[in-house]
Motif scaffolding. Structure first.
Motif, short mmCIF file in Angstrom:
data_model
loop_
_atom_site.label_atom_id
_atom_site.label_comp_id
_atom_site.label_asym_id
_atom_site.label_seq_id
_atom_site.Cartn_x
_atom_site.Cartn_y
_atom_site.Cartn_z
N ARG A 92 -15.56 39.56 111.72
CA ARG A 92 -15.77 41.08 111.67
C ARG A 92 -14.66 41.61 110.47
O ARG A 92 -14.76 42.77 110.36
CB ARG A 92 -15.15 41.64 112.98
CG ARG A 92 -15.87 41.38 114.06
CD ARG A 92 -17.36 41.84 114.01
NE ARG A 92 -17.98 41.47 115.08
CZ ARG A 92 -18.05 42.04 116.28
NH1 ARG A 92 -17.48 43.01 116.72
NH2 ARG A 92 -18.97 41.17 117.18
N TRP A 110 -23.71 47.53 111.41
CA TRP A 110 -22.55 46.64 111.58
C TRP A 110 -22.28 46.54 113.14
O TRP A 110 -22.13 47.85 113.76
CB TRP A 110 -21.37 46.96 110.75
CG TRP A 110 -21.58 46.91 109.18
CD1 TRP A 110 -22.07 48.03 108.43
CD2 TRP A 110 -21.73 45.82 108.39
NE1 TRP A 110 -22.24 47.45 107.16
CE2 TRP A 110 -22.10 46.14 107.12
CE3 TRP A 110 -21.60 44.22 108.64
CZ2 TRP A 110 -22.32 45.44 106.10
CZ3 TRP A 110 -21.70 43.49 107.54
CH2 TRP A 110 -21.92 44.11 106.24
N PRO A 111 -21.68 45.37 113.32
CA PRO A 111 -21.15 45.42 114.66
C PRO A 111 -19.70 46.47 114.93
O PRO A 111 -19.13 46.47 113.80
CB PRO A 111 -20.69 44.00 115.03
CG PRO A 111 -21.56 43.09 114.16
CD PRO A 111 -21.89 43.95 112.92
N ALA A 112 -19.51 46.85 116.07
CA ALA A 112 -18.38 47.52 116.25
C ALA A 112 -17.11 46.70 115.71
O ALA A 112 -16.98 45.55 116.01
CB ALA A 112 -18.20 48.02 117.72
N GLY A 113 -16.01 47.25 114.97
CA GLY A 113 -14.94 46.60 114.59
C GLY A 113 -15.03 45.76 113.35
O GLY A 113 -13.99 45.41 112.85
N THR A 114 -16.02 46.10 112.52
CA THR A 114 -16.41 45.31 111.26
C THR A 114 -15.62 46.14 110.19
O THR A 114 -15.87 47.37 110.05
CB THR A 114 -17.81 45.21 111.09
OG1 THR A 114 -18.48 44.43 112.23
CG2 THR A 114 -18.02 44.27 109.66
N THR A 115 -14.80 45.44 109.45
CA THR A 115 -14.41 45.91 108.22
C THR A 115 -14.72 45.42 106.99
O THR A 115 -14.93 44.30 106.98
CB THR A 115 -12.91 45.86 108.23
OG1 THR A 115 -12.26 46.48 109.21
CG2 THR A 115 -12.05 46.36 106.76
N ARG A 138 -21.09 52.91 107.90
CA ARG A 138 -21.22 52.42 109.56
C ARG A 138 -20.57 51.42 109.86
O ARG A 138 -20.70 50.44 110.71
CB ARG A 138 -22.54 51.96 109.60
CG ARG A 138 -23.90 53.24 109.48
CD ARG A 138 -25.02 52.70 109.29
NE ARG A 138 -25.50 52.43 110.94
CZ ARG A 138 -27.00 52.41 111.18
NH1 ARG A 138 -27.76 51.91 109.98
NH2 ARG A 138 -27.16 52.02 112.31
N CYS A 139 -19.35 51.36 108.91
CA CYS A 139 -18.17 50.27 109.41
C CYS A 139 -16.79 50.91 108.91
O CYS A 139 -16.90 52.25 108.31
CB CYS A 139 -18.53 48.82 108.69
SG CYS A 139 -18.43 49.16 106.95
#
Length: 301
Positions: A92, A110-115, A138-139
């Motif tokens: 992530r 993006w998946p949740a928690g992606t930086t 979205r991240c």
């Protein structure tokens, strides 16, 4: 982590600006692709990022060398879109080097928690901030304004990057503008910042492609803009393999043909002297490859 020494083999200041300007052209190509009925992706921000200057650059390039010259950029955009989302299924933390006017932080699911850390010259970062003011990524997006010619690793870690966590790195459309020493220095720095299980995504111009007669007009045009192509190789996986990463190499023509943008299928990778570009997906040993499952090629071993 301490910065690795840089040996100074980087583009000169004038060339750095010209390379940055190619981001405007790439944005125009993405904007044009987004208008097609058979588009491979939709980038709703590209036209705004390209502006009239970028659209004019695209018009001149197509007039000089034909629309075929945009195909590789279109295919690589879709290819890296898919690769990034596959990799962030388990990793992530993402770093996009020389991000330019890339809008993936805003347009990919993006998946949740992606930086996503975006590194580029401060002027490029500032221009994109102005053009996309009011838009929400979205991240978690972290813009890092530093030239890759400088001690960028320390700036990145100061911005919150954690070298102890696996990272997905993307080096897109950059390596041909660096000389060989700078390419190797960049890969050494990425390796030094990467924990086990990290994924490295990069594209490379093949040496046979750069030396092909039909490339002469495009290469001359890039040189005249102040951004000559300096680096190419037909052993693209070795750039990561020398640091112990496992690499999977894909001929650009393979997804291009599958997606209807290349008339002929890709030649076997072991066929010598074939003019082509390459996509490379590499993983640093220590965890299961986050990039397995691609339909284009099989994972080595």
């Amino acid at each position: 982590m301490a910065d690795q020494p840089h040996d100074g083999h980087v583009p000169a200041p004038v060339q750095r600006k010209a390379v940055a300007d190619t981001g405007v052209l790439v944005a125009a190509i993405r904007a044009h692709e987004s208008t097609r009925d058979d588009r491979l992706f939709t980038d709703p921000y590209a036209a705004r990022l390209a502006g009239t200057a970028g659209l004019a650059m695209l018009e001149r390039m197509v007039a000089d060398v034909g629309e075929r010259s945009t195909t590789q950029i279109v295919v690589r955009t879709r290819f890296w879109d898919e690769a990034l989302l596959r990799a962030t299924g388990t990793v992530r933390q993402v770093v996009i080097l020389a991000a330019g006017l890339d809008a993936r932080a805003y347009r990919l699911a993006w998946p949740a928690g992606t930086t996503v850390f975006e590194i580029d010259q401060p002027a490029v970062i500032a221009a994109k901030a102005e053009l996309l003011a009011g838009e929400r990524p979205r991240c978690v997006r972290v813009a890092v304004g530093v030239d890759l010619a400088d001690a960028w690793a320390g700036v990145l870690t100061s911005a919150g990057f954690d070298p102890a966590r696996p990272t997905v790195w993307l080096i897109e459309g950059l390596l041909q503008y660096l000389d060989e020493a700078a390419v190797h220095a960049l890969f050494a720095q990425v390796d030094a910042l990467s924990a086990a299980g990290s994924v490295l995504l990069y594209d490379i111009v093949g040496k046979a492609l750069m030396e092909a007669p039909f490339m002469a007009t495009l290469l001359r045009s890039m040189a005249e803009q102040g951004s000559p192509w300096l680096f190419a190789t037909d052993a693209p996986g070795e750039l990561a393999a020398v640091h112990g990463w496992s690499s999977r190499v894909t001929d650009v023509a393979e997804p291009g043909h599958a997606w209807g943008r290349s008339s002929a299928p890709a030649a076997p990778l072991d066929a010598a002297g074939v003019p082509r570009g390459y996509f490379v997906e590499a993983v640093k040993p220590g965890a299961e490859p986050a990039i397995a499952g691609s339909s284009h090629t099989s994972w080595p071993g």
